[in-house]
Design a protein around this motif. Structure first.
Motif, PDB file in Angstrom:
ATOM      1  N   VAL A 117       0.899  -1.101   0.008  1.00 25.32           N
ATOM      2  CA  VAL A 117       0.068   0.052   0.007  1.00 25.32           C
ATOM      3  C   VAL A 117       0.875   1.267  -0.093  1.00 25.32           C
ATOM      4  O   VAL A 117       0.852   1.926  -0.991  1.00 25.32           O
ATOM      5  N   LEU A 133      -5.084  11.983   2.903  1.00 22.98           N
ATOM      6  CA  LEU A 133      -4.684  10.376   2.614  1.00 22.98           C
ATOM      7  C   LEU A 133      -3.258  10.155   3.051  1.00 22.98           C
ATOM      8  O   LEU A 133      -2.681   9.272   3.628  1.00 22.98           O
ATOM      9  N   THR A 140      -1.427   5.610  10.093  1.00 23.41           N
ATOM     10  CA  THR A 140      -1.475   4.154  10.355  1.00 23.41           C
ATOM     11  C   THR A 140      -0.339   3.505  10.491  1.00 23.41           C
ATOM     12  O   THR A 140      -0.112   2.546  11.257  1.00 23.41           O
TER      13      THR A 140
ATOM     14  N   ALA B  20      -6.222   2.375  -0.576  1.00 25.26           N
ATOM     15  CA  ALA B  20      -5.423   2.897   0.569  1.00 25.26           C
ATOM     16  C   ALA B  20      -6.192   3.464   1.765  1.00 25.26           C
ATOM     17  O   ALA B  20      -5.985   2.975   3.026  1.00 25.26           O
ATOM     18  N   THR B  21      -7.101   4.257   1.356  1.00 27.20           N
ATOM     19  CA  THR B  21      -7.999   4.946   2.219  1.00 27.20           C
ATOM     20  C   THR B  21      -8.761   3.622   3.232  1.00 27.20           C
ATOM     21  O   THR B  21      -8.778   3.987   4.347  1.00 27.20           O
ATOM     22  N   VAL B  23      -7.996   0.646   3.311  1.00 27.64           N
ATOM     23  CA  VAL B  23      -7.021  -0.298   4.245  1.00 27.64           C
ATOM     24  C   VAL B  23      -6.628   0.696   5.581  1.00 27.64           C
ATOM     25  O   VAL B  23      -6.580  -0.141   6.542  1.00 27.64           O
ATOM     26  N   CYS B  24      -6.394   1.676   5.326  1.00 30.83           N
ATOM     27  CA  CYS B  24      -5.859   2.723   6.493  1.00 30.83           C
ATOM     28  C   CYS B  24      -7.091   2.540   7.544  1.00 30.83           C
ATOM     29  O   CYS B  24      -6.758   2.358   8.789  1.00 30.83           O
ATOM     30  N   VAL B  25      -8.324   2.726   7.275  1.00 25.39           N
ATOM     31  CA  VAL B  25      -9.591   2.950   8.128  1.00 25.39           C
ATOM     32  C   VAL B  25      -9.485   1.632   8.841  1.00 25.39           C
ATOM     33  O   VAL B  25      -9.745   1.362   9.969  1.00 25.39           O
ATOM     34  N   VAL B  27      -7.471  -1.003   9.331  1.00 30.02           N
ATOM     35  CA  VAL B  27      -6.181  -1.134  10.138  1.00 30.02           C
ATOM     36  C   VAL B  27      -6.350  -0.385  11.389  1.00 30.02           C
ATOM     37  O   VAL B  27      -6.201  -0.788  12.512  1.00 30.02           O
ATOM     38  N   LEU B  28      -6.667   0.815  11.392  1.00 29.13           N
ATOM     39  CA  LEU B  28      -6.812   1.916  12.400  1.00 29.13           C
ATOM     40  C   LEU B  28      -7.842   1.463  13.559  1.00 29.13           C
ATOM     41  O   LEU B  28      -7.619   1.423  14.539  1.00 29.13           O
TER      42      LEU B  28
END
Lengths: 158, 54
Positions: A117, A133, A140, B20-21, B23-25, B27-28
């Motif tokens: 990613v 982002l 993250t 990516a957004t 995935v980040c959400v 994971v967080l």
């Protein structure tokens, strides 16, 4: 998938013989493990804090990120190789430790996040990426590697 | 004004940015859940050891 056979094999392997019998070798390898962790943690913080506009504001984030990638991989490889040796000394104990699996899960997520990613996305000019982002990815990334480090330290207390 | 090449590059990265957004959400949120469970466990252990302070 049951990984017990692997941990059982590791417990009786040559690595385990060396790590259990030679405290000096264990200490030197542990030093390399900590060195790898410092390099990796340093690269994560430098790259992510740059994305958050906290450090090195006068250097383009593309340059900072590009320069941290190589050393991140070196730190990660050092940590994994030395970590396998260190875990051989207490492999069966680790197999039953909940925090060890939390660390391994976070590590797997961290590696996947970095190589699948973060790196592909940040390899293009950052102007084309939404600033929100970039910051979300930085937060993250910091959260993942904090979890890897903290759960790793927690193994010693659980 | 953006050039054609820049616009194409930007649009080809849009799906990647959406992924990516997401995935980040995810994971967080997972990490927040994990650490809240750990904190709960520590609080329970402290209550067992020292009582609830009542």
């Amino acid at each position: 998938m049951d990984l017990y056979p692997f941990f059982d094999w590791l417990d009786t392997s040559m690595l385990a013989d060396i790590s259990k019998a030679h405290g000096g070798v264990f200490a030197v390898v542990q030093m390399f493990h900590l060195l790898g962790m410092s390099i990796l943690g340093g690269m994560v913080l430098v790259g992510d804090l740059r994305l958050l506009n906290v450090v090195m504001r006068d250097t383009p984030s593309e340059i900072v990120i590009e320069n941290t990638h190589k050393w991140f991989s070196i730190g990660l490889a050092t940590m994994i190789i030395s970590g396998i040796f260190l875990s051989s000394a207490v492999s069966l104990k680790l197999y039953y430790n909940e925090m060890f699996w939390a660390k391994m899960s976070a590590l797997a997520v961290g590696i996947a996040f970095f190589y699948l990613v973060r790196r592909p996305l940040l390899s293009v000019p950052h102007e084309g990426i939404k600033p929100g982002l970039l910051k979300l990815m930085a937060l993250t990334s910091i959260a993942i590697w904090f979890t890897v480090a903290a759960s790793g330290r927690w193994i010693g207390f659980s | 004004m953006k050039s054609e090449a820049e616009r194409q590059s930007s649009s080809s990265h849009k799906p990647r940015q959406v992924i990516a957004t997401v995935v980040c959400v995810i994971v967080l949120a997972s990490l927040a859940w994990f650490w809240s469970e750990q904190v709960k466990e520590v609080i329970e252990m402290l209550e067992l050891a020292y009582g609830d302070g009542a």
